[in-house]
Motif scaffolding. Structure first.
Motif, short mmCIF file in Angstrom:
data_model
loop_
_atom_site.label_atom_id
_atom_site.label_comp_id
_atom_site.label_asym_id
_atom_site.label_seq_id
_atom_site.Cartn_x
_atom_site.Cartn_y
_atom_site.Cartn_z
N LEU A 1 0.85 -1.19 0.00
CA LEU A 1 0.00 0.00 0.00
C LEU A 1 0.88 1.24 0.00
CD1 LEU A 1 -2.67 -1.05 2.64
CD2 LEU A 1 -2.82 -1.24 0.17
N ASP A 2 0.53 2.22 -0.82
CA ASP A 2 1.28 3.46 -0.89
C ASP A 2 0.34 4.55 -1.34
OD1 ASP A 2 3.30 5.27 -0.83
OD2 ASP A 2 4.58 4.28 -2.32
N VAL A 3 0.80 5.79 -1.17
CA VAL A 3 0.01 6.94 -1.60
C VAL A 3 0.26 7.16 -3.08
CG1 VAL A 3 -0.40 9.41 -1.30
CG2 VAL A 3 0.14 7.97 0.68
N ALA A 4 -0.82 7.27 -3.83
CA ALA A 4 -0.69 7.45 -5.27
C ALA A 4 -0.15 8.83 -5.58
CB ALA A 4 -2.04 7.26 -5.94
N PRO A 5 0.82 8.96 -6.49
CA PRO A 5 1.34 10.29 -6.87
C PRO A 5 0.30 11.07 -7.64
CG PRO A 5 2.22 8.60 -8.32
CD PRO A 5 1.45 7.89 -7.26
N PRO A 6 0.42 12.40 -7.65
CA PRO A 6 -0.55 13.20 -8.42
C PRO A 6 -0.45 12.86 -9.90
CG PRO A 6 1.33 14.54 -7.75
CD PRO A 6 1.46 13.24 -7.03
N PRO A 7 -1.57 12.89 -10.59
CA PRO A 7 -1.55 12.55 -12.02
C PRO A 7 -0.73 13.55 -12.82
CG PRO A 7 -3.68 13.47 -11.40
CD PRO A 7 -2.90 13.28 -10.12
N PRO A 8 0.02 13.13 -13.83
CA PRO A 8 0.81 14.08 -14.65
C PRO A 8 -0.12 14.94 -15.49
CG PRO A 8 0.84 11.88 -15.60
CD PRO A 8 0.15 11.76 -14.27
N PRO A 9 0.35 16.12 -15.89
CA PRO A 9 -0.48 16.98 -16.74
C PRO A 9 -0.76 16.30 -18.07
CG PRO A 9 1.78 17.80 -16.63
CD PRO A 9 1.68 16.72 -15.59
N ALA A 10 -1.94 16.56 -18.57
CA ALA A 10 -2.36 15.94 -19.83
C ALA A 10 -1.53 16.46 -20.98
CB ALA A 10 -3.84 16.20 -20.09
N ALA A 11 -1.05 15.58 -21.84
CA ALA A 11 -0.27 15.97 -23.01
C ALA A 11 -1.19 16.52 -24.08
CB ALA A 11 0.50 14.77 -23.54
N PRO A 12 -0.70 17.46 -24.91
CA PRO A 12 -1.55 17.99 -25.99
C PRO A 12 -1.91 16.88 -26.97
CG PRO A 12 0.72 18.70 -26.28
CD PRO A 12 0.64 18.08 -24.91
N ALA A 13 -3.12 16.98 -27.49
CA ALA A 13 -3.60 15.98 -28.44
C ALA A 13 -2.80 16.04 -29.72
CB ALA A 13 -5.08 16.20 -28.73
#
Length: 533
Positions: free
Chosen positions: A279-291
């Motif tokens: 069990l661990d703390v999930a890291p923040p999601p990375p910024p969305a890449a441009p389409a």
């Protein structure tokens, strides 16, 4: 320096004994042990004194090289062995390795040729009769006394010929269908791309002796089936074991000692081990890449497709002969006393594996809420040995009543059903249901359900009656259930299933019994009740 033929044999380059021109005889299949989905084949060859090697030819392509075992008499010292896979038409010497279906193919061709020759001969005879009937010379009419007899002879001859011609045409059509079926199976097993294995064993032989080779091959298998015959007068069940054996290895098993085993060597030999649970703390999601642009997005899958190698074709699934293993001693083997022939690609062979008579307790079981019918059930202990789950043909007092399933794990709990008991009438009264608010503030919903069933015994003797019913079972502490029964059930968790109640009692001849159940369900008014049945 070129060595003579005898010197080559003495040097161990040929499997010919020193000082002799005789050749070692081909091997034969002596015994086969069949598992669900595989088989162990044992071949025996007679090697002559002085032999330095022996080659087992025309073996199945699918044999497992890791399973090879070579053994011999004390007069033979065994060295290394090698396995080679070759095309069928070039293996086994000048004649190649003939398919086991080649002989059946030739026989089918002969049948077609014979039937076609008979049809053509009868057509020729029919043409002759027509010519005879219309071939009277001009100006020479037959004598009046001969007209009647000649006409009758021609009629009888033509009628007989046409009937025989029709039957011959039928035989020709059947022979052509048989030839087509054998040809399709022959092409599948021994087509242009068919391959066989060759095993060469290095040895030193002091005198004539037997050399044995055993190997594992995937594909063959056996499936159990049973026949259960109930004698209701004596409460005795006769259980008969049957086995269906089939194989398509490319080699015929002709007159072999056959053993059937419930072991399954093709299964995994060890179970999986638990994986770490972290069990661990999930890291923040990375910024969305441009389409990406449409062209780039469309090109990416194509480039990926070019970069990925083509996946290998999935192997053809093996025939399912998985009968399960229900044995504390790992496996049970059935040795067939007589020699058995199982042709490759041929029909399944049915074998009888013996029978046992067991005493049973008979009862009449009804589940009125599901079906207004009663069934005769025999309860008995599982006989000794392995009884894999399989289909069973059911007979009651000599009459066939249908097919069921015999499962050793369920047999002791639920018994074996032998069809409907038409002399026991079952009726389910229409259920009565009422809902109302309860409590001082009316915040509780109270739901009452009442069910009743009647069973009438029209036999001329008493029966052991069992009536099953389902009771509501709460899965949440916010829902309370109270149940009352009349009469009280003998078991409130029948077959170790909570919520399944069972009434059990004797029912005299001509008597009627009534069974009632009342259930009160309480839950909060704002609670949404979910029911699963």
């Amino acid at each position: 320096m070129k060595l003579p033929f005898g010197a080559l044999a003495c040097a161990g380059l040929l499997s010919t004994p020193c000082g002799a021109g005789a050749q070692n005889a081909p091997s034969r299949i002596a015994s086969v042990k069949v598992y669900p989905g595989s088989a162990t084949v044992e071949r025996v060859a007679r090697v002559l004194a002085g032999s330095r090697s022996y080659t087992f030819q025309c073996l199945p392509q699918g044999l497992d090289a890791a399973s090879l075992q070579v053994s011999a008499d004390a007069a033979v010292r065994i060295g290394e062995s090698s396995v080679q896979v070759q095309d069928r038409d070039i293996a086994g010497g000048a004649g190649g390795c003939a398919s086991p279906l080649d002989e059946r193919w030739r026989q089918a061709q002969d049948e077609v040729a014979n039937a076609r020759a008979e049809v053509q001969a009868l057509e020729l005879a029919q043409s002759y009769l027509k010519a005879t009937a219309s071939g009277a010379p001009e100006g020479k009419a037959p004598a009046p006394a001969l007209i009647a007899s000649t006409t009758d002879a021609l009629r009888r001859g033509a009628q007989d010929n046409l009937q025989r011609q029709h039957q011959a045409q039928r035989r020709l059509e059947a022979a052509e269908l048989a030839l087509k079926a054998v040809g399709a199976e022959r092409d599948r097993l021994a087509g242009p791309r068919a391959r066989v294995s060759t095993v060469t064993v290095t040895l030193a032989t002091e005198r004539d002796a037997d050399l044995r080779l055993s190997y594992q091959v995937r594909g063959p298998g056996w499936a159990p089936s049973y026949r259960a015959t109930l004698d209701s007068a004596t409460a005795t069940v006769r259980l008969e074991r049957l086995a269906l054996v089939a194989q398509a290895t490319g080699e015929d098993w002709s007159g072999v000692a056959l053993t059937l085993s419930t072991g399954q060597p093709t299964r995994a030999t060890a179970g999986g081990l638990p994986r770490p649970w972290r069990l661990d703390v999930a890291p923040p999601p990375p910024p969305a890449a441009p389409a990406p642009a449409y062209a780039a997005a469309a090109a990416a899958p194509a480039a990926l497709a070019r970069s990925q190698p083509l996946a290998e074709a999935a192997p053809e699934p093996l025939p399912s002969f998985d009968v399960g293993v229900l044995d504390t001693a790992y496996a049970t083997e059935f040795s067939v006393p007589q020699r058995i022939t199982v042709p490759s690609g041929g029909p399944r062979v049915t074998l009888a594996l013996g029978q046992q008579d067991v005493r049973a307790q008979l009862l009449t079981r009804a589940v009125p809420a599901v079906e207004e019918a009663a069934y005769l059930v025999a309860q008995f202990a599982v006989p000794a040995g392995v009884w894999p789950a399989a289909a069973v043909a059911l007979y009651r007092d000599g009459a066939f009543v249908g097919n069921g399933r015999l499962d050793g794990a369920e047999l002791a709990r639920t018994g074996l059903s032998f069809g409907r008991d038409e002399r026991v009438l079952v009726r389910a009264e229409a259920p009565r249901e009422h809902s109302a608010s309860a409590g001082l503030t009316g915040a509780t919903t109270e739901r009452q359900i009442q069910r009743a069933y009647t069973v009438e015994n029209r036999h001329d003797k008493a029966i052991a009656l069992q009536v099953l019913d389902a009771a509501p079972l709460s899965q949440n502490e916010q829902i309370s259930v109270q149940s009352r029964y009349d009469p009280p059930p003998a078991d409130s968790a029948w077959n170790q299933q909570p919520g399944t109640i069972a009434w059990s009692q004797p029912l005299a001849a001509g008597a009627t019994a009534r069974f009632g159940a009342s259930h009160t369900i309480r839950y909060a008014k704002d609670l949404r009740l979910q029911e699963r049945r």
